[in-house]
Design a protein around this motif. Structure first.
Motif, PDB file in Angstrom:
ATOM      1  N   UNK A  15       5.453  -0.219   4.042  1.00 41.55           N
ATOM      2  CA  UNK A  15       5.862  -1.618   4.040  1.00 41.55           C
ATOM      3  C   UNK A  15       4.719  -2.583   3.744  1.00 41.55           C
ATOM      4  N   UNK A  16       3.546  -2.377   4.333  1.00 45.33           N
ATOM      5  CA  UNK A  16       2.478  -3.374   4.268  1.00 45.33           C
ATOM      6  C   UNK A  16       2.055  -3.730   2.845  1.00 45.33           C
ATOM      7  N   UNK A  18       3.664  -3.671   0.026  1.00 44.91           N
ATOM      8  CA  UNK A  18       4.723  -4.468  -0.593  1.00 44.91           C
ATOM      9  C   UNK A  18       4.750  -5.865   0.004  1.00 44.91           C
ATOM     10  N   UNK A  19       4.651  -5.958   1.329  1.00 47.84           N
ATOM     11  CA  UNK A  19       4.681  -7.247   2.005  1.00 47.84           C
ATOM     12  C   UNK A  19       3.542  -8.140   1.514  1.00 47.84           C
ATOM     13  N   UNK A  20       2.343  -7.599   1.437  1.00 49.58           N
ATOM     14  CA  UNK A  20       1.188  -8.386   0.993  1.00 49.58           C
ATOM     15  C   UNK A  20       1.345  -8.778  -0.471  1.00 49.58           C
ATOM     16  N   UNK A  21       1.851  -7.866  -1.296  1.00 47.89           N
ATOM     17  CA  UNK A  21       2.042  -8.159  -2.722  1.00 47.89           C
ATOM     18  C   UNK A  21       2.994  -9.333  -2.924  1.00 47.89           C
ATOM     19  N   UNK A  22       4.135  -9.309  -2.232  1.00 48.67           N
ATOM     20  CA  UNK A  22       5.097 -10.396  -2.435  1.00 48.67           C
ATOM     21  C   UNK A  22       4.567 -11.707  -1.851  1.00 48.67           C
ATOM     22  N   UNK A  23       3.748 -11.641  -0.802  1.00 49.45           N
ATOM     23  CA  UNK A  23       3.133 -12.861  -0.266  1.00 49.45           C
ATOM     24  C   UNK A  23       2.134 -13.442  -1.270  1.00 49.45           C
ATOM     25  N   UNK A 187      -3.747 -13.328  -8.820  1.00 52.52           N
ATOM     26  CA  UNK A 187      -2.928 -12.374  -9.573  1.00 52.52           C
ATOM     27  C   UNK A 187      -3.553 -10.986  -9.561  1.00 52.52           C
ATOM     28  N   UNK A 188      -4.871 -10.901  -9.736  1.00 52.26           N
ATOM     29  CA  UNK A 188      -5.560  -9.613  -9.711  1.00 52.26           C
ATOM     30  C   UNK A 188      -5.456  -8.984  -8.327  1.00 52.26           C
ATOM     31  N   UNK A 189      -5.613  -9.807  -7.286  1.00 54.85           N
ATOM     32  CA  UNK A 189      -5.516  -9.291  -5.918  1.00 54.85           C
ATOM     33  C   UNK A 189      -4.129  -8.713  -5.654  1.00 54.85           C
ATOM     34  N   UNK A 190      -3.083  -9.427  -6.099  1.00 56.06           N
ATOM     35  CA  UNK A 190      -1.729  -8.925  -5.924  1.00 56.06           C
ATOM     36  C   UNK A 190      -1.504  -7.612  -6.646  1.00 56.06           C
ATOM     37  N   UNK A 191      -2.040  -7.488  -7.855  1.00 59.21           N
ATOM     38  CA  UNK A 191      -1.899  -6.250  -8.611  1.00 59.21           C
ATOM     39  C   UNK A 191      -2.614  -5.089  -7.941  1.00 59.21           C
ATOM     40  N   UNK A 192      -3.817  -5.329  -7.431  1.00 58.73           N
ATOM     41  CA  UNK A 192      -4.573  -4.267  -6.758  1.00 58.73           C
ATOM     42  C   UNK A 192      -3.845  -3.779  -5.515  1.00 58.73           C
ATOM     43  N   UNK A 193      -3.302  -4.709  -4.739  1.00 57.91           N
ATOM     44  CA  UNK A 193      -2.566  -4.311  -3.535  1.00 57.91           C
ATOM     45  C   UNK A 193      -1.300  -3.552  -3.913  1.00 57.91           C
ATOM     46  N   UNK A 194      -0.652  -3.954  -5.001  1.00 57.64           N
ATOM     47  CA  UNK A 194       0.603  -3.301  -5.403  1.00 57.64           C
ATOM     48  C   UNK A 194       0.406  -1.827  -5.734  1.00 57.64           C
ATOM     49  N   UNK A 195      -0.798  -1.448  -6.093  1.00 57.17           N
ATOM     50  CA  UNK A 195      -1.064  -0.042  -6.438  1.00 57.17           C
ATOM     51  C   UNK A 195      -1.031   0.870  -5.219  1.00 57.17           C
ATOM     52  N   UNK A 196      -1.022   0.280  -4.026  1.00 55.26           N
ATOM     53  CA  UNK A 196      -0.917   1.081  -2.803  1.00 55.26           C
ATOM     54  C   UNK A 196       0.528   1.258  -2.349  1.00 55.26           C
TER      55      UNK A 196
END
Length: 634
Positions: A15-16, A18-23, A187-196
């Motif tokens: 969950x985490x 995805x949650x951080x990515x959408x935030x 945007x880069x931060x969101x992409x990096x988190x999404x890879x998890x």
């Protein structure tokens, strides 16, 4: 389970990330949109040009929802979900790079093109945002997970607006550079988190995509209307966006004209509403006891209306003073009342919308969910546009003040709520049962998450102690349950409406009404064939001495009939503990009179045992299991 809550999801990889990515996505969208407004002021453009932007920008952002939602829903259905999220966050990097060029060159044309592309990216992300939750969460976690997502979205929007609005004020001459750097970094931060984000399988990997948006939009809108409860839950979510659009779009002028403040007070008012929505969203899990409790929806609807009505009376005219900061406003007569009303509206908005999302996710087939969410996004966009248009019409052409707009919104909210609850009485039925159960009992659940199947048919068998047993089990089991109950209990005044709305199945003894008994067995078999949970009290009547009576053979007939049709169902033994002292039982009953309970909010245990195969199960075997689960806690 006791001790479990939605915040534990924030420590889990499913969950985490995805949650951080959408935030990050919601935060960055609002940083970008507010930074454009900041650039307009920084450049000193004329008020006419700023007005042009404020009218054009929302249209550009929302247009892709009408144009591409149908395609986005199909793509979200066909592709593995974590992969699609990485694709959309990669798109965000590209789009924000284009937007950065717009900031550095101070080109409004480039910025508006990028804004349209941002709307497109949000359109693609929308269906997967909500369809991934039932893929990674258990049914009993849906309410809590949706509550966290709504809280995160509300607070991300708020903080994004604040940050974006401050970029050019704090950065001075370097505003364009800071804005460009910030949106790319986010945007880069969101992409990096999404890879998890772990893998989440596609709902319909074999789906053939129809690239023609018009017929496909009509097709998914029809798909979203198949189930009455889902159709009206979508209507409720769209109404949530309507109410939110009307309220938030009026807040800037309301803060200035009616509250006597300026931009700081507007942000404060928006923060109160957003924080209230976030708190209400996360409270849903606690109030629903980790089930998809749509009984909270009427509570949310009428709570919103009550606080909107009070907001009108709290400040129905223009402010007596102007130029107030937050402290000055709160020091004014009625200041705290207005603040509490804004928090209250947000709080009950959370109660209203979170269970609706959970209902849509839990009752829509998994191979259709992304397309149903896409259909909901089309309808949401239509309601947002309608809210904006009506807000302009009633103020410019009818001369309404903002408090009058809030009063009209309150009346409309009541009417829409009554309309939805009349069409789908299940909402109001669940509200009444929720009030009854939560007022009288404090439920302690054991083994339900582990032993009640997340999907597919199942037969629940339980001891029968009181007239409240079916309602207590309904409040404890995450999925809807079709209860089989003695027809005399089914026909109790007031309760009859609740039982009928909950699709309970009345049954009679063979000597009382053989035809009704046969109809009941047919209804049970049909419900199990459709993958529903059916609840049975095999004793056939309420206990008269607190002990569990012998289970009747009707349960064996139900299971044999399903097995003969080649679809054996699992049986989940359950037991109620502590109900014998209830006013709704027959303890110390004399001449049918009920007694006052010994105390309210009494602890009642609901225990589920491991499911057993329904192929060779006997009534005696199930009775023994239920006895063992209940123990001595009658």
């Amino acid at each position: 389970m006791p001790g479990h809550n939605q915040f534990q999801l924030l420590g889990q990889r499913r969950f985490l990330p995805f949650f951080v990515t959408q935030c990050f996505g919601a935060f960055n969208d609002n940083v970008y949109r507010q930074a454009i407004i900041g650039l307009l002021f920084w450049l000193g453009v004329s008020p006419e040009q700023r007005t042009l932007y404020t009218n054009l920008a929302p249209a550009l952002f929302i247009a892709p929802y009408f144009l591409f939602s149908a395609t986005a829903g199909q793509i979200a259905e066909k592709l593995e979900k974590s992969r699609l999220i990485r694709i959309t966050t990669t798109m965000e990097i590209v789009i924000m790079s284009l937007a950065a060029v717009g900031f550095l060159t101070q080109s409004m044309t480039v910025l508006l093109v990028a804004l349209f592309c941002t709307g497109l990216q949000s359109t693609l992300f929308g269906p997967v945002k909500y369809s991934i939750l039932p893929a990674v969460l258990k049914p009993e976690e849906l309410t809590g997970g949706n509550g966290l997502v709504e809280m995160g979205t509300s607070l991300s929007i708020l903080t994004g607006m604040i940050f974006g609005g401050l970029v050019f004020k704090l950065a001075g001459d370097h505003g364009p550079e800071v804005a460009a750097t910030a949106i790319i970094a986010l945007a880069v931060a969101g992409n990096l988190v999404s890879r998890a984000i772990p893998r989440a399988e596609a709902g319909a990997p074999g789906l053939a995509i129809n690239w023609n948006p018009l017929p496909e939009s009509l097709a998914i809108l029809r798909m979203a209307r198949r189930q009455l409860a889902v159709r009206n839950a979508i209507l409720g979510v769209s109404w949530f966006w309507f109410v939110g659009t009307v309220l938030t779009s009026q807040l800037p002028t309301y803060a200035e004209v009616n509250l006597g403040g300026a931009e700081t007070l507007y942000i404060f008012a928006l923060a109160l509403f957003s924080v209230g929505t976030g708190v209400g969203s996360v409270l849903c899990e606690k109030l629903s006891a980790r089930t998809v409790e749509i009984g909270l929806v009427p509570l949310g609807a009428f709570g919103m209306s009550a606080f909107m009505l009070d907001l009108y009376f709290a400040r129905s005219g223009a402010a007596a003073v102007s130029g107030l900061d937050v402290a000055g406003f709160l020091a004014q007569p009625g200041g705290w009342r207005v603040a509490m009303d804004l928090v209250g509206i947000g709080l009950f908005t959370g109660f209203f919308v979170v269970p609706l999302f959970a209902l849509i996710q839990s009752r829509t087939p998994k191979d259709e969910l992304s397309r149903v969410i896409a259909a909901m996004n089309i309808q949401n966009a239509a309601f947002i546009v309608l809210a904006a248009v009506l807000g302009i019409v009633v103020q410019r052409f009818l001369g309404w003040t903002i408090p009058q707009v809030f009063l009209a919104l309150m009346v409309a909210n009541v009417l829409v709520a009554i309309y939805i609850f009349t069409l789908v009485p299940e909402f109001l039925m669940r509200f009444l049962s929720w009030v009854l159960v939560r007022s009288l009992y404090r439920l302690e659940l054991h083994g339900i998450e582990r032993n009640v199947p997340d999907e597919g048919p199942a037969l629940v068998v339980c001891n029968h102690v009181s007239y409240m047993d079916a309602l207590i089990l309904s409040a404890s089991i995450p999925r809807p349950v079709r209860f089989v109950m003695y027809y005399r209990i089914f026909n109790i005044p007031v309760m009859r409406w609740i039982f009928r709305t909950g699709k309970a199945i009345p049954i009679a003894g063979v000597r009382e009404d053989r035809a009704l008994m046969e109809q009941a067995f047919d209804a049970i078999d049909a419900a199990l064939a459709e993958g529903e949970i059916v609840g049975i009290f095999p004793e056939g009547r309420l206990t008269t001495d607190g002990e569990i009576a012998a289970f009747k053979s009707g349960v064996e007939r139900v299971l044999a009939r399903a097995a003969a049709a080649g679809r054996p169902v699992p049986v989940v033994p359950m037991a109620l503990r502590g109900m014998w002292s209830s006013m709704w039982s027959h303890r110390d009953d004399r001449m049918g009179r009920m007694r006052a309970p010994r105390r309210f909010r009494a602890h009642v245990g609901v225990v589920a045992g491991e499911p057993v195969s329904g192929v060779e199960v006997t009534a005696g075997m199930l009775e023994a299991k239920v006895r063992a689960l209940r123990g001595d806690a009658a």
